[in-house]
Design an enzyme around this catalytic site. Structure first.
Site, mmCIF file in Angstrom:
data_model
loop_
_atom_site.group_PDB
_atom_site.id
_atom_site.type_symbol
_atom_site.label_atom_id
_atom_site.label_comp_id
_atom_site.label_asym_id
_atom_site.label_seq_id
_atom_site.Cartn_x
_atom_site.Cartn_y
_atom_site.Cartn_z
ATOM 1 N N ASP A 24 0.849 -1.198 0.000
ATOM 2 C CA ASP A 24 0.000 0.000 0.000
ATOM 3 C C ASP A 24 0.878 1.239 0.000
ATOM 4 O OD1 ASP A 24 -2.181 -1.802 2.061
ATOM 5 O OD2 ASP A 24 -2.660 -1.024 0.086
ATOM 6 N N ASP A 53 -9.981 -5.120 -1.245
ATOM 7 C CA ASP A 53 -8.973 -4.747 -0.259
ATOM 8 C C ASP A 53 -9.637 -3.950 0.853
ATOM 9 O OD1 ASP A 53 -5.951 -2.662 -0.469
ATOM 10 O OD2 ASP A 53 -6.959 -3.615 1.216
HETATM 11 C C1 DX5 Z 1 -6.372 0.651 3.114
HETATM 12 C C2 DX5 Z 1 -5.384 -0.473 2.977
HETATM 13 C C3 DX5 Z 1 -5.863 -1.663 3.796
HETATM 14 C C4 DX5 Z 1 -4.876 -2.776 3.845
HETATM 15 C C5 DX5 Z 1 -5.531 -4.034 4.346
HETATM 16 O O1 DX5 Z 1 -5.916 1.745 2.402
HETATM 17 O O2 DX5 Z 1 -5.242 -0.815 1.609
HETATM 18 O O3 DX5 Z 1 -7.067 -2.097 3.243
HETATM 19 O O4 DX5 Z 1 -4.344 -3.017 2.641
HETATM 20 O O5 DX5 Z 1 -5.890 -3.770 5.651
HETATM 21 P P1 DX5 Z 1 -6.808 -4.778 6.521
HETATM 22 O O6 DX5 Z 1 -6.752 -6.121 5.860
HETATM 23 O O7 DX5 Z 1 -6.171 -4.754 7.866
HETATM 24 O O8 DX5 Z 1 -8.168 -4.178 6.465
#
Ligand code: DX5
Length: 251
Positions: A43, A185
């Site tokens: 990310d 995601d």
């Molecule tokens: C948000 C991020 C999150 C991350 C995953 O900008 O992209 O979504 O990748 O986070 P979790 O799986 O902890 O929601």
């Protein structure tokens, strides 16, 4: 052009490095890769498109070239200037560069530029952005990303109102017989993964539900089994292979 994995009816669980131990990302990744989870998501946040700062291109280079073997990396650019940083992450070795349609007035030139650099291309939509902003691009990209949280931070709750967006994109992919990954995601865990996969997602990014657990490999396997079961039952993968697709990492 990189030879990238293509959708094959097997749901991929894609660990999000945002939830890894920043002091030992390689150490966190290795057991997952040995268990078959060899695609991770990075990310990238610029503090403008989203109110957070995270990783730069050097992390991609380090992970691609120093001992994590064949890890596949998608660089999810939550940045205001993807036309500037997309090529930088492609040059750093990202297997896919995924940019937000909300941050790019003319996506096609950027898609073309990224392809010319030999990497896979993805386009993402935030929760409030309708899929009609992404559907016209489906035939030109390798991956469509539906955010199931407001981008910027890990550990948020899965927004179930995104399920119809996932189904609508899955229908468009099937209607046009495309080989496009449908990635989600945000807030993915053993409970929400079957919802996303049952709606048609075949690449599920999971951060806290994997790295936040005592045994990330078992956690990823549990999510994988739950997701594959839901995806196969919905019979989305109606390509030539009608065989039951076994999750590679099932016990
Ligand atoms: C948000 C991020 C999150 C991350 C995953 O900008 O992209 O979504 O990748 O986070 P979790 O799986 O902890 O929601």
């Amino acid at each position: 052009m990189k030879r990238l994995p293509r959708p094959d009816g097997r749901v991929r669980i894609v660990p999000s490095l945002l939830a890894a131990d920043f002091a030992d990302i390689r150490g966190d990744l290795k057991p997952l890769m040995r268990a078959g989870f060899d695609w991770a998501s990075i990310d990238v946040m610029d503090g403008h498109f989203v109110p957070n700062l995270s990783f730069g291109p050097d992390l991609v280079s380090a992970l691609k070239h120093n001992g994590t073997g064949k890890v596949r990396l998608d660089a999810h650019l939550m940045v205001e200037k993807p036309e500037v940083y997309g090529p930088v992450f492609a040059a750093a070795g990202a297997d896919w560069v995924v940019f937000h349609v909300e941050a790019c007035r003319s996506p096609r030139p950027l898609i073309k530029k990224l392809r010319s650099l030999g990497c896979g291309v993805g386009v993402a939509v935030k929760p409030k952005t309708p899929v009609k902003a992404l559907e016209p691009l489906l035939a030109e990209i390798d991956l469509a990303l539906v955010m199931t949280v407001e981008p910027g931070f890990g550990g948020q709750g899965f927004i179930r109102e995104m399920l119809p967006k996932i189904s609508s994109l899955r229908a468009a992919i099937a209607r046009n017989r495309l080989k496009t990954w449908l990635q989600v995601d945000g807030g993915v865990n053993a409970e929400t993964a079957p919802l996303a996969a049952g709606a048609g997602a075949d690449a599920l990014v999971a951060g806290s539900a994997v790295f936040g657990k005592k045994n990330p490999v078992s956690a990823a396997k549990a999510i994988s089994r739950a997701a594959q079961n839901a995806f196969s039952k919905s019979n989305f993968f109606n390509g030539t292979a009608r065989r039951a697709v076994k999750a590679p990492d099932a016990d």
